[in-house]
Design a protein around this motif. Structure first.
Motif, PDB file in Angstrom:
ATOM      1  N   GLN A  27      46.994  12.223  12.623  1.00  0.00           N
ATOM      2  CA  GLN A  27      48.403  12.475  12.364  1.00  0.00           C
ATOM      3  C   GLN A  27      49.219  11.184  12.221  1.00  0.00           C
ATOM      4  N   THR A  28      48.660  10.032  12.511  1.00  0.00           N
ATOM      5  CA  THR A  28      49.485   8.829  12.514  1.00  0.00           C
ATOM      6  C   THR A  28      49.033   7.778  11.515  1.00  0.00           C
ATOM      7  N   THR A  29      47.751   7.732  11.124  1.00  0.00           N
ATOM      8  CA  THR A  29      47.300   6.677  10.232  1.00  0.00           C
ATOM      9  C   THR A  29      47.669   6.962   8.789  1.00  0.00           C
ATOM     10  N   ASN A  30      48.003   8.205   8.454  1.00  0.00           N
ATOM     11  CA  ASN A  30      48.460   8.563   7.123  1.00  0.00           C
ATOM     12  C   ASN A  30      49.825   9.209   7.269  1.00  0.00           C
ATOM     13  N   PRO A  31      50.817   8.777   6.501  1.00  0.00           N
ATOM     14  CA  PRO A  31      52.168   9.333   6.684  1.00  0.00           C
ATOM     15  C   PRO A  31      52.269  10.798   6.307  1.00  0.00           C
ATOM     16  N   GLY A  32      51.282  11.335   5.619  1.00  0.00           N
ATOM     17  CA  GLY A  32      51.322  12.732   5.228  1.00  0.00           C
ATOM     18  C   GLY A  32      52.114  12.936   3.950  1.00  0.00           C
ATOM     19  N   PRO A  33      52.148  14.168   3.446  1.00  0.00           N
ATOM     20  CA  PRO A  33      52.930  14.467   2.243  1.00  0.00           C
ATOM     21  C   PRO A  33      54.412  14.235   2.485  1.00  0.00           C
ATOM     22  N   THR A  34      55.139  14.051   1.431  1.00  0.00           N
ATOM     23  CA  THR A  34      56.583  13.864   1.538  1.00  0.00           C
ATOM     24  C   THR A  34      57.229  15.129   2.088  1.00  0.00           C
ATOM     25  N   PRO A  35      58.026  15.028   3.152  1.00  0.00           N
ATOM     26  CA  PRO A  35      58.657  16.232   3.732  1.00  0.00           C
ATOM     27  C   PRO A  35      59.769  16.751   2.835  1.00  0.00           C
ATOM     28  N   PRO A  36      60.181  17.987   3.043  1.00  0.00           N
ATOM     29  CA  PRO A  36      61.281  18.557   2.250  1.00  0.00           C
ATOM     30  C   PRO A  36      62.553  17.736   2.384  1.00  0.00           C
ATOM     31  N   ALA A  37      63.262  17.602   1.290  1.00  0.00           N
ATOM     32  CA  ALA A  37      64.550  16.923   1.311  1.00  0.00           C
ATOM     33  C   ALA A  37      65.605  17.835   1.929  1.00  0.00           C
ATOM     34  N   ASP A  38      66.704  17.234   2.359  1.00  0.00           N
ATOM     35  CA  ASP A  38      67.747  17.999   3.036  1.00  0.00           C
ATOM     36  C   ASP A  38      68.251  19.170   2.199  1.00  0.00           C
ATOM     37  N   GLY A  39      68.318  19.005   0.900  1.00  0.00           N
ATOM     38  CA  GLY A  39      68.869  20.061   0.052  1.00  0.00           C
ATOM     39  C   GLY A  39      67.859  21.081  -0.441  1.00  0.00           C
ATOM     40  N   ASP A  40      66.600  20.907  -0.078  1.00  0.00           N
ATOM     41  CA  ASP A  40      65.564  21.835  -0.558  1.00  0.00           C
ATOM     42  C   ASP A  40      65.738  23.215   0.079  1.00  0.00           C
ATOM     43  N   LYS A  41      65.706  24.236  -0.752  1.00  0.00           N
ATOM     44  CA  LYS A  41      65.792  25.617  -0.262  1.00  0.00           C
ATOM     45  C   LYS A  41      64.744  26.449  -1.002  1.00  0.00           C
ATOM     46  N   PHE A  42      63.681  26.780  -0.291  1.00  0.00           N
ATOM     47  CA  PHE A  42      62.604  27.550  -0.903  1.00  0.00           C
ATOM     48  C   PHE A  42      62.143  28.651   0.043  1.00  0.00           C
ATOM     49  N   ASN A  43      61.817  29.797  -0.543  1.00  0.00           N
ATOM     50  CA  ASN A  43      61.223  30.905   0.202  1.00  0.00           C
ATOM     51  C   ASN A  43      59.757  31.033  -0.217  1.00  0.00           C
ATOM     52  N   TYR A  44      58.871  31.090   0.773  1.00  0.00           N
ATOM     53  CA  TYR A  44      57.440  31.222   0.500  1.00  0.00           C
ATOM     54  C   TYR A  44      56.961  32.573   1.011  1.00  0.00           C
ATOM     55  N   ASN A  45      56.150  33.228   0.200  1.00  0.00           N
ATOM     56  CA  ASN A  45      55.565  34.503   0.575  1.00  0.00           C
ATOM     57  C   ASN A  45      54.077  34.332   0.839  1.00  0.00           C
ATOM     58  N   ALA A  46      53.624  34.890   1.942  1.00  0.00           N
ATOM     59  CA  ALA A  46      52.214  34.815   2.306  1.00  0.00           C
ATOM     60  C   ALA A  46      51.870  36.072   3.086  1.00  0.00           C
ATOM     61  N   GLY A  47      50.580  36.320   3.273  1.00  0.00           N
ATOM     62  CA  GLY A  47      50.180  37.489   4.039  1.00  0.00           C
ATOM     63  C   GLY A  47      48.692  37.512   4.266  1.00  0.00           C
ATOM     64  N   GLY A  48      48.274  38.425   5.122  1.00  0.00           N
ATOM     65  CA  GLY A  48      46.852  38.569   5.409  1.00  0.00           C
ATOM     66  C   GLY A  48      46.590  38.764   6.886  1.00  0.00           C
ATOM     67  N   SER A  49      45.765  37.896   7.444  1.00  0.00           N
ATOM     68  CA  SER A  49      45.240  37.988   8.801  1.00  0.00           C
ATOM     69  C   SER A  49      46.282  38.393   9.840  1.00  0.00           C
ATOM     70  N   THR A  50      45.951  39.437  10.617  1.00  0.00           N
ATOM     71  CA  THR A  50      46.766  39.746  11.793  1.00  0.00           C
ATOM     72  C   THR A  50      46.310  38.903  12.985  1.00  0.00           C
ATOM     73  N   PHE A  51      45.066  38.446  12.941  1.00  0.00           N
ATOM     74  CA  PHE A  51      44.485  37.603  13.991  1.00  0.00           C
ATOM     75  C   PHE A  51      45.387  36.400  14.257  1.00  0.00           C
ATOM     76  N   VAL A  52      45.836  35.757  13.178  1.00  0.00           N
ATOM     77  CA  VAL A  52      46.609  34.518  13.314  1.00  0.00           C
ATOM     78  C   VAL A  52      48.114  34.773  13.379  1.00  0.00           C
ATOM     79  N   TYR A  53      48.554  36.018  13.251  1.00  0.00           N
ATOM     80  CA  TYR A  53      49.982  36.277  13.095  1.00  0.00           C
ATOM     81  C   TYR A  53      50.852  35.701  14.210  1.00  0.00           C
ATOM     82  N   PRO A  54      50.507  35.858  15.506  1.00  0.00           N
ATOM     83  CA  PRO A  54      51.388  35.276  16.529  1.00  0.00           C
ATOM     84  C   PRO A  54      51.607  33.770  16.350  1.00  0.00           C
ATOM     85  N   LEU A  55      50.545  33.055  15.973  1.00  0.00           N
ATOM     86  CA  LEU A  55      50.676  31.613  15.760  1.00  0.00           C
ATOM     87  C   LEU A  55      51.423  31.327  14.465  1.00  0.00           C
TER      88      LEU A  55
END
Length: 401
Positions: A27-55
């Motif tokens: 998590q520290t040796t690579n800065p990772g992808p560019t995070p969302p900018a302050d003005g970014d507004k996006f809705n993402y749809n996903a679904g599937g596993s109930t196993f992972v749903y609480p997390l």
């Protein structure tokens, strides 16, 4: 081929380094992808596993607190439905506990990425008025025979003879009721992993039923999702079902006094779960985060790359004295060419990659409290290598390492 060889060498080296060091390193040796900018507004749809749903739901909330314009709508419709939504390109990503099988791969986007994002235990939870605590002892063979309809009563000697707690043994002997079996009614990755385990420990099950997201159950009643199975077991006395560990730990049921007629409620208890005999056959193991991690440690050295074939991946019934035997990865399915998804844009794709990256890195801090095992550094590295393959209109979104 060169990439896969290099990844394999990387994973071998990673296995020699303590997980806690690697997680921080990843998590520290690579800065990772560019995070969302302050003005970014996006809705993402996903679904599937109930196993992972609480997390997943926890991730949804925490990520939105960091980036208020990013909203995730994840529907826990079951792994089978999630795979169908993904192959039809109706979601930005899907969750599944069952890796894509050959028939799924033919329908899925070319080069589909399989990203392990959590690990958890599948537990046998029960509602027995005479046994209101954890620790009913079961073997895989006995569980299979129960679900095959070969063991139908709680007082069957095959169950009673396993018990080392005299109070549990006596309660079972006194219980003349039939076992009320509960299983999933929907296409389920939890079912895939559970029936994979039964196939490994009982040849009759393997030959007659096998393993899949949906199987021809020889006995029992069905409930939709992990929540549906847990809800039936909570309400129905003498019942037995399989759910992801968190659904047992964090659900409450009415405790009982007495047995049979005249049972009365007397407070709230967590749903009890059984201890299952390990693969070595020398101990009954409690389903805990540490014992899930023990299973993963045995099974992660030969995993494919994210763009590889995961059909035969299983970490069930791994050796080790403290290894819990019914364990599953749960995965994200991601199209490596996000421009193929309706409504996607360059910026929306970039923000999606960051959100997925956050889930498999910083988001892992929320796993343990919800009874999931956090990803070891080995898997984080595999995941980030996979996420770096995602493109938009032919252009790589993020490079790793």
């Amino acid at each position: 081929m060169t990439k896969k060889i290099l990844l394999g060498l990387t994973l071998m080296l990673i296995l020699l380094v303590p997980t806690t060091v690697l997680s921080a390193h990843a998590q520290t040796t690579n800065p990772g992808p560019t995070p969302p900018a302050d003005g970014d507004k996006f809705n993402y749809n996903a679904g599937g596993s109930t196993f992972v749903y609480p997390l997943m739901d926890k991730w949804r909330v925490e990520y939105n607190q960091l980036y208020s314009g990013i909203k995730l709508n994840y529907q826990p419709v079951g792994s089978g439905a999630g795979i169908k939504l993904f192959t039809a390109k109706k979601v930005d990503f899907a969750g599944t506990d069952a890796p894509l099988q050959s028939s799924d791969i033919k329908k899925a986007p070319q080069g589909t990425l399989t990203i392990p994002e959590s690990m958890g235990a599948i537990v046998m939870t029960y509602n027995l008025p005479g046994v209101q605590k954890n620790g009913l002892l079961l073997t895989g063979d006995v569980i299979a025979k129960i679900y095959l309809g070969q063991i139908i009563y709680w007082h069957d000697d095959a169950i009673v003879s396993l018990q080392t707690d005299p109070s549990i043994a006596q309660a079972l002997k006194d219980d003349k009721n039939k076992i009320i079996l509960v299983h999933r009614s929907d296409g389920s990755g939890t079912t895939f992993a559970f029936t994979d385990y039964l196939s490994k420990v009982n040849s009759d099950w393997a030959g007659r039923v096998g393993h899949a997201t949906s199987v021809p159950w020889p006995a029992g009643m069905g409930g939709p999702g992990n929540a549906g199975v847990a809800n039936i077991v909570k309400k129905v006395s003498e019942s037995l079902g399989y759910v992801e560990l968190g659904y047992a730990v964090h659900n409450k049921m009415v405790s009982k006094t007495g047995n049979g007629a005249g049972v009365t409620g007397s407070g709230q208890i967590s749903m009890p779960y059984a201890y299952i005999q390990n693969a070595d056959g020398n101990a009954f193991v409690q389903p805990t985060v540490l014992n899930v991690e023990a299973a993963a440690a045995q099974g992660i050295s030969s995993l494919p790359t994210a763009d590889g074939v995961w059909s035969n991946v299983s970490i069930n019934n791994q050796p080790g004295p403290n290894t819990y035997p019914i364990v599953s990865f749960t995965y994200l399915l991601v199209d490596p060419n996000l421009d193929q998804i309706k409504g996607e844009s360059q910026q929306k794709a970039q923000d999606l990659v960051h959100m997925l990256y956050w889930m498999v890195t910083d988001g892992q801090q929320y796993a343990t409290k919800l009874s999931y095992a956090p990803l070891p550094g080995t898997l984080q590295d595999l995941d980030m290598t996979g996420l770096s393959e995602i493109k938009y209109d032919g252009t790589q979104i993020w490079a790793y390492p």
